[in-house]
Design an enzyme around this catalytic site. Sequence first.
Site, PDB file in Angstrom:
ATOM      1  CG  ASP A 150      -3.129 -10.811-107.418  1.00 47.15           C
ATOM      2  OD1 ASP A 150      -2.169 -10.274-106.838  1.00 47.15           O
ATOM      3  OD2 ASP A 150      -3.565 -11.941-107.129  1.00 47.15           O
ATOM      4  CB  CYS A 166      -7.202  -6.562-102.442  1.00 51.57           C
ATOM      5  SG  CYS A 166      -5.982  -6.681-101.115  1.00 51.57           S
ATOM      6  NE  ARG A 168      -4.992  -6.976-105.766  1.00 55.59           N
ATOM      7  CZ  ARG A 168      -5.876  -7.867-106.158  1.00 55.59           C
ATOM      8  NH1 ARG A 168      -6.546  -7.658-107.277  1.00 55.59           N
ATOM      9  NH2 ARG A 168      -6.091  -8.959-105.438  1.00 55.59           N
TER      10      ARG A 168
HETATM   11  P1  4NP Z   1      -3.550  -8.606-102.687  1.00 59.81           P
HETATM   12  O1  4NP Z   1      -2.464  -9.561-103.377  1.00 59.81           O
HETATM   13  O2  4NP Z   1      -4.887  -9.284-102.854  1.00 59.81           O
HETATM   14  O3  4NP Z   1      -3.444  -7.363-103.505  1.00 59.81           O
HETATM   15  O4  4NP Z   1      -3.141  -8.432-101.247  1.00 59.81           O
HETATM   16  C1  4NP Z   1      -2.343 -10.920-103.108  1.00 59.81           C
HETATM   17  C2  4NP Z   1      -1.631 -11.338-102.012  1.00 59.81           C
HETATM   18  C3  4NP Z   1      -1.497 -12.682-101.756  1.00 59.81           C
HETATM   19  C4  4NP Z   1      -2.080 -13.609-102.608  1.00 59.81           C
HETATM   20  C5  4NP Z   1      -2.809 -13.183-103.696  1.00 59.81           C
HETATM   21  C6  4NP Z   1      -2.947 -11.829-103.951  1.00 59.81           C
HETATM   22  N1  4NP Z   1      -1.913 -14.986-102.365  1.00 59.81           N
HETATM   23  O5  4NP Z   1      -2.390 -15.790-103.181  1.00 59.81           O
HETATM   24  O6  4NP Z   1      -1.317 -15.369-101.347  1.00 59.81           O
END
Ligand code: 4NP
Length: 165
Positions: free
Chosen positions: A130, A12, A18
């Site tokens: 997300d 992800c 995710r």
């Molecule tokens: P992930 O979620 O991609 O599902 O781990 C996110 C975690 C952090 C960020 C964006 C999505 N961020 O912008 O810091």
Amino acid sequence: MSPRPLGVCFVCHGNICRSPTALAVMQVLVQRAGLQHAFSLDSAGVSDEHAGELPDRRSRSAGAARGYRLESRARRFERDDFARFDAVIALDHDNARRLRALAPDEAARAKLRLLREFDPEQPGAHDVPDPWYGGAEGFELVLDLCERACAGLLAHLQQHRGLAR
Ligand code: 4NP
């Protein structure tokens, strides 16, 4: 299954919401099926913003309520990782686009899929959204989608021993 464990990496953006959820769900499904020996599972992110961190506490607590332990440490998916895995499973289109740009060759690109291609209820090119900026319901949705699509992915891999369609 093949004698060599099949390497599957979920990817992800940050590797804290995710993909650790998909990893934890897949670990439970593989264990329930008695197939631990047949798989080598991992997760990573296209970004290194959260490298070294445990999964987000919202993902950890939503997962724990359904019996999943999210214990991975965030890391970025590197170009060399394509050689280490048989299947590189992106959680959304943006992750897939960035992985495609990172892939060194056609063999690496052939390892790429979107997780929800394997969602039996809604197969197709859909994202696992997300949840980072939203509320608790987003984390429940991530779990619902990962449970469905990981079950579909496991069934596919058991049948095909790879990503052949
Ligand atoms: P992930 O979620 O991609 O599902 O781990 C996110 C975690 C952090 C960020 C964006 C999505 N961020 O912008 O810091």
